[in-house]
Design a protein around this motif. Structure first.
Motif, PDB file in Angstrom:
ATOM      1  N   SER A  70     -15.729   3.179  27.761  1.00 50.93           N
ATOM      2  CA  SER A  70     -16.293   4.400  28.321  1.00 50.93           C
ATOM      3  C   SER A  70     -15.171   5.410  28.549  1.00 50.93           C
ATOM      4  N   GLU A  94     -28.788  14.062  16.649  1.00 51.69           N
ATOM      5  CA  GLU A  94     -28.893  12.798  17.356  1.00 51.69           C
ATOM      6  C   GLU A  94     -28.132  11.695  16.638  1.00 51.69           C
ATOM      7  N   LEU A 103     -25.055   9.401  18.079  1.00 52.63           N
ATOM      8  CA  LEU A 103     -25.116   7.941  18.069  1.00 52.63           C
ATOM      9  C   LEU A 103     -23.929   7.340  17.335  1.00 52.63           C
ATOM     10  N   ASP A 104     -23.513   7.960  16.238  1.00 52.44           N
ATOM     11  CA  ASP A 104     -22.333   7.490  15.504  1.00 52.44           C
ATOM     12  C   ASP A 104     -21.082   7.543  16.383  1.00 52.44           C
ATOM     13  N   ALA A 119     -21.009   7.533  19.711  1.00 51.95           N
ATOM     14  CA  ALA A 119     -21.149   6.553  20.793  1.00 51.95           C
ATOM     15  C   ALA A 119     -20.889   5.133  20.292  1.00 51.95           C
ATOM     16  N   GLU A 120     -21.363   4.810  19.125  1.00 51.50           N
ATOM     17  CA  GLU A 120     -21.160   3.470  18.574  1.00 51.50           C
ATOM     18  C   GLU A 120     -19.700   3.214  18.241  1.00 51.50           C
ATOM     19  N   GLY A 121     -18.944   4.254  17.954  1.00 52.22           N
ATOM     20  CA  GLY A 121     -17.534   4.110  17.629  1.00 52.22           C
ATOM     21  C   GLY A 121     -16.639   3.916  18.844  1.00 52.22           C
ATOM     22  N   ARG A 122     -17.199   4.129  20.035  1.00 51.11           N
ATOM     23  CA  ARG A 122     -16.434   3.981  21.270  1.00 51.11           C
ATOM     24  C   ARG A 122     -16.369   2.512  21.653  1.00 51.11           C
ATOM     25  N   THR A 123     -15.192   2.041  21.970  1.00 55.32           N
ATOM     26  CA  THR A 123     -15.057   0.656  22.434  1.00 55.32           C
ATOM     27  C   THR A 123     -15.047   0.578  23.951  1.00 55.32           C
TER      28      THR A 123
END
Length: 90
Positions: free
Chosen positions: A15, A2, A6-7, A9-13
């Protein structure tokens, strides 16, 4: 696992849906993800949980089944999204 997701997803600027150039790559690999989505839907149903999202993902992947291991262009990939894979060609 998980924390890793999350890491990422957080790195995506943005979609992935906003990155249409990524669609052909996904379409070419969808043949392996479609059956997994159907399995996930079945598991959700057995657990008494909603399976609509997993079934919808499987339906999208099925539309791209003919792109297996190819390098389709974006136009073809989008065209296949608008084509029912169960309809007869006219």
């Amino acid at each position: 696992m998980e924390a890793e997701l999350l890491d990422i997803a957080e790195g995506r600027t943005t979609s992935y849906l906003a990155e249409t150039a990524y669609f052909p790559k996904v379409a070419a690999r969808s043949w392996r993800w479609g059956p997994e989505m159907k399995e996930a839907a079945h598991a959700l149903e057995e657990a008494g949980l909603p399976s609509e999202l997993a079934n919808a993902a499987a339906a999208v992947m099925e539309r791209w089944a003919g792109c297996k291991d190819t390098t389709p262009d974006l136009t073809l990939v989008l065209e296949k999204l608008h084509t029912d894979p169960h309809s007869e060609p006219t």
